[in-house]
Motif scaffolding. Structure first.
Motif, PDB file in Angstrom:
ATOM      1  N   UNK A  25       0.825  -1.201   0.000  1.00 47.24           N
ATOM      2  CA  UNK A  25       0.000   0.000   0.000  1.00 47.24           C
ATOM      3  C   UNK A  25       0.860   1.251   0.000  1.00 47.24           C
ATOM      4  N   UNK A  26       1.865   1.169   0.753  1.00 50.49           N
ATOM      5  CA  UNK A  26       2.778   2.304   0.849  1.00 50.49           C
ATOM      6  C   UNK A  26       3.438   2.577  -0.488  1.00 50.49           C
ATOM      7  N   UNK A  27       3.810   1.503  -1.101  1.00 47.06           N
ATOM      8  CA  UNK A  27       4.467   1.668  -2.401  1.00 47.06           C
ATOM      9  C   UNK A  27       3.517   2.331  -3.376  1.00 47.06           C
ATOM     10  N   UNK A  28       2.331   1.846  -3.370  1.00 47.48           N
ATOM     11  CA  UNK A  28       1.368   2.404  -4.309  1.00 47.48           C
ATOM     12  C   UNK A  28       1.096   3.868  -4.005  1.00 47.48           C
ATOM     13  N   UNK A  29       1.079   4.158  -2.761  1.00 41.06           N
ATOM     14  CA  UNK A  29       0.844   5.549  -2.390  1.00 41.06           C
ATOM     15  C   UNK A  29       1.959   6.429  -2.918  1.00 41.06           C
ATOM     16  N   UNK A 116      12.590  13.175  -5.904  1.00 44.13           N
ATOM     17  CA  UNK A 116      12.195  12.043  -6.715  1.00 44.13           C
ATOM     18  C   UNK A 116      13.217  10.904  -6.605  1.00 44.13           C
ATOM     19  N   UNK A 117      14.444  11.306  -6.616  1.00 45.39           N
ATOM     20  CA  UNK A 117      15.486  10.291  -6.496  1.00 45.39           C
ATOM     21  C   UNK A 117      15.317   9.522  -5.184  1.00 45.39           C
ATOM     22  N   UNK A 118      15.087  10.225  -4.147  1.00 41.01           N
ATOM     23  CA  UNK A 118      14.947   9.568  -2.862  1.00 41.01           C
ATOM     24  C   UNK A 118      13.749   8.632  -2.844  1.00 41.01           C
ATOM     25  N   UNK A 119      12.654   9.134  -3.304  1.00 38.44           N
ATOM     26  CA  UNK A 119      11.451   8.326  -3.248  1.00 38.44           C
ATOM     27  C   UNK A 119      11.549   7.107  -4.150  1.00 38.44           C
ATOM     28  N   UNK A 120      12.184   7.275  -5.259  1.00 35.88           N
ATOM     29  CA  UNK A 120      12.316   6.107  -6.124  1.00 35.88           C
ATOM     30  C   UNK A 120      13.221   5.078  -5.469  1.00 35.88           C
ATOM     31  N   UNK A 121      14.199   5.546  -4.762  1.00 36.49           N
ATOM     32  CA  UNK A 121      15.049   4.615  -4.029  1.00 36.49           C
ATOM     33  C   UNK A 121      14.247   3.905  -2.952  1.00 36.49           C
ATOM     34  N   UNK A 122      13.392   4.639  -2.294  1.00 37.35           N
ATOM     35  CA  UNK A 122      12.526   4.030  -1.288  1.00 37.35           C
ATOM     36  C   UNK A 122      11.680   2.940  -1.910  1.00 37.35           C
ATOM     37  N   UNK A 123      11.052   3.304  -2.996  1.00 34.25           N
ATOM     38  CA  UNK A 123      10.169   2.338  -3.652  1.00 34.25           C
ATOM     39  C   UNK A 123      10.961   1.104  -4.044  1.00 34.25           C
ATOM     40  N   UNK A 124      12.132   1.326  -4.581  1.00 31.62           N
ATOM     41  CA  UNK A 124      12.937   0.193  -5.012  1.00 31.62           C
ATOM     42  C   UNK A 124      13.263  -0.702  -3.814  1.00 31.62           C
ATOM     43  N   UNK A 125      13.681  -0.103  -2.737  1.00 32.96           N
ATOM     44  CA  UNK A 125      14.047  -0.917  -1.580  1.00 32.96           C
ATOM     45  C   UNK A 125      12.845  -1.672  -1.050  1.00 32.96           C
ATOM     46  N   UNK A 126      11.715  -1.015  -0.973  1.00 38.81           N
ATOM     47  CA  UNK A 126      10.531  -1.694  -0.458  1.00 38.81           C
ATOM     48  C   UNK A 126      10.138  -2.845  -1.374  1.00 38.81           C
ATOM     49  N   UNK A 127      10.234  -2.583  -2.630  1.00 39.86           N
ATOM     50  CA  UNK A 127       9.854  -3.643  -3.559  1.00 39.86           C
ATOM     51  C   UNK A 127      10.791  -4.838  -3.436  1.00 39.86           C
ATOM     52  N   UNK A 128      12.020  -4.550  -3.248  1.00 40.64           N
ATOM     53  CA  UNK A 128      12.952  -5.668  -3.124  1.00 40.64           C
ATOM     54  C   UNK A 128      12.671  -6.480  -1.877  1.00 40.64           C
TER      55      UNK A 128
END
Lengths: 140, 830
Positions: A25-29, A116-128
């Motif tokens: 959910x967080x990722x999607x948000x 954006x860079x930070x958030x994309x990194x967050x998303x990537x880490x969460x997805x992994x």
């Protein structure tokens, strides 16, 4: 960053503790929160004369990638049959997202890119993390 | 007279005055020895101070004596040490003696010597002052030290280095008067502590030898002690996270300003006001700060500063902003292992595997690492870098066997971050058995092929000919019936033509027509007749003559196993005779006949003249027997092993000589057989009794053959005595004596002569028929003899178309007579 208000886990342990549904959910948000600002940003930089063409196309590419990513995660959510709560949560976040994106429009370009860079990194880490939790056999 | 008195007085007065004047430049003053000094106990010098010189140039000389000796020496060296000095070098210096030195000043008036000076070398030692004095301040642990360094005094005589000097040092602040004296010892450096900061100091040193005097103080040196101050600003070097869960920051301190300084690290997080201090200064070493998991937050920017504090004050470093996500630098990979894999049917290859660093949490996906490896041959210069990606293994295929390689791996996070250090060098030794296997295969192949080559070459050597013949069979020459290539070669036209003419065709029914009388033919197993009608020729031919004989000719018309002289062969009378008469005629007319004739004539007896050229007459295969050839029976008509024995007289008529074995004898038998004496004739008459054996025996001239018949002299024509046409038809030949050949030939025509064989009956009977065409005379002669021998008499003889006889004979007889071609009898003779 406009997404700073979102409560996201700040470390590995936190990320591993929260349930998968919530993580998804967080990722999607997050992804949702960037949809609008990205398109706005693309519009914005098109008027920049000094940027090379590569940047413009790259930005567009990134926008579409984010969109695809969001779609993909939604599919994963369906497949994994996460609870419907998340969907509800999505609805409410939609509204929040709009206000957030307004805020995003006021950022400077460098801040925008930084956030954006930070958030994309967050998303990537969460997805992994999510990936290794759901399917641990693949290179985890 | 008074005047006289004054002069002496004047003189005296003058003298006195003079004397007084002189003493104005009086004795030199007494010199005084100022000092004597030795620099290093091995040499010494003395200086004096001259007294007044009395106005006149004065010389100074120094005299000395040693101890209590009486001898007086003079100064050895007035120059080295300068004016008014005396230098005693090593040779003149003795430490253990006491010198008694006096200086004498001498001028024109007189001399004056100084007081004696007793000098003991050891007591007058005084070195020069030390040189090269240098000063330096060093601050360690907030304490300032002064380092003084110098060098011992230089010596004129460098050889003597064994001197030990003792040093003294003194220093004082510039403004002060009192010296602080420090006894240094034998070192040439000294550290001065307890200095006041900010003060300028003055330093001097001096030295002395063991026993002696102190040297002078060296020249002064000044130094400023730095003032204590604030510590200098420290700088933050770097911050790193090894596993994306903790991180460490390092800083570099500045100068401490003379006082002990404390360092503190302070940080604040993005969006927060609160300032924290470093939780851990120790774990990561000096001048570092370690942030553990609890204190590490991601995706937030840290604001980090370091403060240095001492008694004077503190100074703060510049801030350092850090987001931990981007400062990940992992440890190098571990457990680098090599494995050699040898799949079947493929080349072996090397598999390199490793593990991620132990701290990195790759399992949860929190940190994803990418790997890169580099390798080079041991002696190589450049590394080859290969990006591997996220897998922890790598297969290497293309390494040279037998060589040694060095390989290293490092990793980095897949996003942001920096590369780790390279893992420790790993040596790879490619086993050389890769190559060995290939080599073995090649060696085996090489050995086998060489063996094969050897074998082949051996076989070639041993059976070269045969092999060649096997591989490349000899090209057979043209086999034209009736043509003897040998004859062609020799090129005698007559023979050639005769050969051509002699060309016989397969027997036709003509022969049958020739049957006039019956000829008794005996069949015997004797020897070697050329068998095989059809193919017999070739073989016969082959056997007969080395040169190929024309098989055809043999088979042809006249297969009469005549004595085969070459001539006969050449003439090929027999075969040809079977042909149309014309041919025969032609033959007869041909030179061949002549030759034949000549031959015959030449050797009267010899019916068949050994035709040296016979070999050429391949047409008559039988005729030309090679030397060692078995009697080749020319005519094919004779069945294998059948010998057609023409028995003129007896059953065993001398076998027709088939083939000429270079011997006329061959002919003889034939002829003899043909022309036997009367006895034989008679025998012939009785021939029929032996009819059972019907064979035209063609014999070569073998002694064991029925050579008895041979009688060269018996060239005779046989006349048909009588022909019986009863159930046992037989041709009875009458012996006929011929005086001359020609006669023979003339004879014909007079009587009815059966010269033609019309048929063969019952396999053993020749049926002859008369032929009125017998005119040929010339020809008839020898050939006649021969030809007719067996089959015909007289004319008939000649006309013995029975080619059993020598072909040449046939030829001769061709005069119209037709010869029986045994070939026609072939079937019957079977």
């Amino acid at each position: 960053c406009h997404t700073s208000g979102m409560p996201t886990p700040n470390g590995k342990e936190y990320a591993q503790k929260i349930p998968r549904e919530e993580l998804t959910h967080l990722i999607l948000k997050l992804l949702q929160a960037w949809k609008e600002p990205l398109s706005h940003f693309n519009q914005h930089i098109e008027h920049h004369q000094e940027l090379p063409d590569d940047s413009l196309s790259k930005a567009k590419q990134i926008s579409s990638m984010v969109h695809e990513l969001k779609t993909g995660v939604e599919k994963v959510t369906e497949k994994a049959r996460f609870s419907i709560n998340s969907l509800n949560g999505m609805a409410s976040s939609e509204a929040a997202g709009l206000s957030i994106s307004n805020e995003a429009n006021m950022m400077s370009d460098s801040d925008f890119i930084h956030c954006f860079r930070r958030d994309s990194n967050k998303v990537q880490s969460y997805l992994k993390i999510l990936k290794c939790r759901i399917m641990p056999e693949n290179s985890c | 007279m008074k005047q006289k008195l004054t002069s002496p007085v004047q003189i005296i007065l003058l003298l006195d005055l003079t004397a007084m004047g002189l003493t104005g430049q009086l004795y030199p003053g007494k010199p005084k020895i100022i000092r004597c000094r030795s620099l290093e106990k091995e040499t010494f010098s003395c200086w004096w101070k001259p007294g007044s010189d009395g106005g006149l140039p004065t010389n100074y000389t120094l005299f000395y004596s040693k101890d209590s000796e009486e001898k007086i020496y003079e100064c050895p060296d007035y120059r080295t040490s300068g004016p008014n000095s005396c230098y005693f070098d090593k040779n003149h210096t003795n430490r253990w003696t006491t010198y008694n030195i006096t200086v004498m000043a001498t001028n024109e008036i007189g001399s004056n010597s100084s007081d004696p000076q007793y000098v003991d070398v050891t007591s007058i030692v005084q070195p020069d002052a030390p040189v090269n004095l240098s000063l330096e301040t060093k601050t360690s642990a907030s304490i300032i030290h002064l380092w003084a360094k110098w060098s011992p005094p230089p010596l004129a005589d460098v050889s003597s280095n064994s001197h030990v000097y003792h040093y003294d040092l003194r220093l004082k602040p510039e403004e002060k008067e009192e010296w602080e004296k420090i006894s240094v010892g034998v070192q040439t450096q000294y550290k001065v502590i307890r200095l006041q900061a900010g003060v300028k100091y003055v330093v001097q040193v001096r030295c002395k030898l063991d026993l002696g005097e102190w040297s002078e103080w060296s020249s002064e040196r000044c130094i400023q002690i730095p003032r204590e101050s604030l510590p200098e600003k420290p700088t933050i070097i770097k911050c790193r996270s090894p596993e994306k869960e903790t991180f460490t920051c390092w800083w570099k301190p500045g100068s401490d300003g003379g006082h002990p300084t404390n360092y503190t690290l302070l940080y604040s997080k993005e969006g927060e006001e609160q300032v924290y201090e470093c939780p851990d200064y120790r774990t990561a070493g000096p001048n570092s700060c370690y942030f553990d998991k609890k204190h590490t937050s991601f995706w937030t920017i840290y604001n980090i500063t370091v403060r240095a504090t001492n008694e004077m004050g503190s100074s703060v470093s510049d801030p350092h902003y850090v987001d931990v996500t981007y400062i990940v630098e992992p440890d190098p990979p571990v457990n680098v292992t090599l494995e050699l894999k040898k799949p079947i049917n493929r080349k072996p290859y090397l598999v390199l595997t490793w593990s991620p660093p132990p701290l990195a949490d790759v399992r949860s996906g929190w940190l994803t690492l990418e790997y890169e490896l580099r390798l080079k041959p041991e002696e190589g210069e450049e590394w080859e870098t290969i990006f591997v990606g996220q897998q922890t293994q790598y297969k290497m295929f293309s390494l040279n066997p037998g060589k040694k390689y060095i390989v290293q791996i490092h990793c980095k996070p897949d996003h942001h971050g920096s590369w780790s250090e390279w893992s420790p060098e790993k040596y790879i030794q490619i086993p050389a058995d890769f190559r060995v296997k290939d080599m073995v295969v090649w060696i085996v192949v090489g050995v086998l092929s060489s063996l094969v080559c050897l074998i082949m070459s051996w076989t070639m050597v041993l059976k070269g000919y045969r092999m060649i013949a096997f591989i490349l069979p000899p090209v057979p020459g043209p086999k034209i019936k009736g043509i003897d290539t040998h004859l062609l070669e020799t090129g005698k036209p007559e023979e050639l033509l005769s050969a051509l003419g002699c060309h016989g065709f397969p027997p036709t029914s003509d022969c049958e027509e020739l049957l006039i009388e019956y000829l008794e033919v005996e069949d015997s197993e004797d020897q070697q007749l050329m068998p095989s009608h059809d193919n017999g020729h070739p073989s016969k031919n082959a056997k007969m003559i080395p040169k190929e004989t024309d098989s055809d000719s043999g088979r042809g018309s006249c297969d009469s196993p005549s004595l085969l002289s070459e001539k006969c062969r050449a003439s090929c009378a027999l075969p040809s005779t079977l042909q149309t008469q014309d041919i025969r005629d032609a033959q007869e007319n041909k030179g061949g006949k002549r030759s034949w004739e000549t031959q015959c004539i030449a050797s009267e007896q010899t019916i068949l003249l050994s035709n040296n050229e016979s070999t050429k007459s391949s047409t008559w295969p039988a005729a030309q027997l090679p030397n060692d050839q078995p009697p080749v029976f020319a005519y094919h008509s004779t069945a294998d092993a059948h010998r057609i024995i023409l028995s003129t007289t007896n059953v065993n008529i001398a076998p027709v000589l088939v083939g000429n074995e270079e011997k006329h004898q061959s002919q003889y038998p034939i002829t003899e057989t043909v022309h036997d004496d009367m006895e034989k004739q008679r025998e012939m008459e009785n021939l029929h009794s032996k009819r059972d054996q019907t064979a035209v025996q063609v014999k070569q001239n073998r002694p064991n053959d029925k050579s008895p018949f041979l009688n060269p002299k018996l060239m005779d024509y046989v006349e048909v005595h009588k022909v019986r046409q009863d159930e046992e038809p037989a041709v009875l030949l009458k012996h006929k004596k011929n005086s001359g050949k020609t006669e023979k030939y003339t004879i014909p025509g007079t009587s009815k002569e059966y010269t033609k064989v019309s048929t063969v009956v019952d396999h053993n009977i020749l049926v002859l028929m008369p032929d009125s065409r017998i005119q040929h005379t010339s020809v008839s002669q020898e050939p006649a003899m021969e030809t007719s021998q067996n089959l015909q008499q007289g004319q008939a003889e000649k006309n013995m178309s029975y080619c059993l006889t020598v072909p040449s004979e046939c030829k001769r007889e061709t005069s119209g007579s037709e010869y029986v071609d045994p070939s026609s009898f072939m079937p019957s003779f079977k």
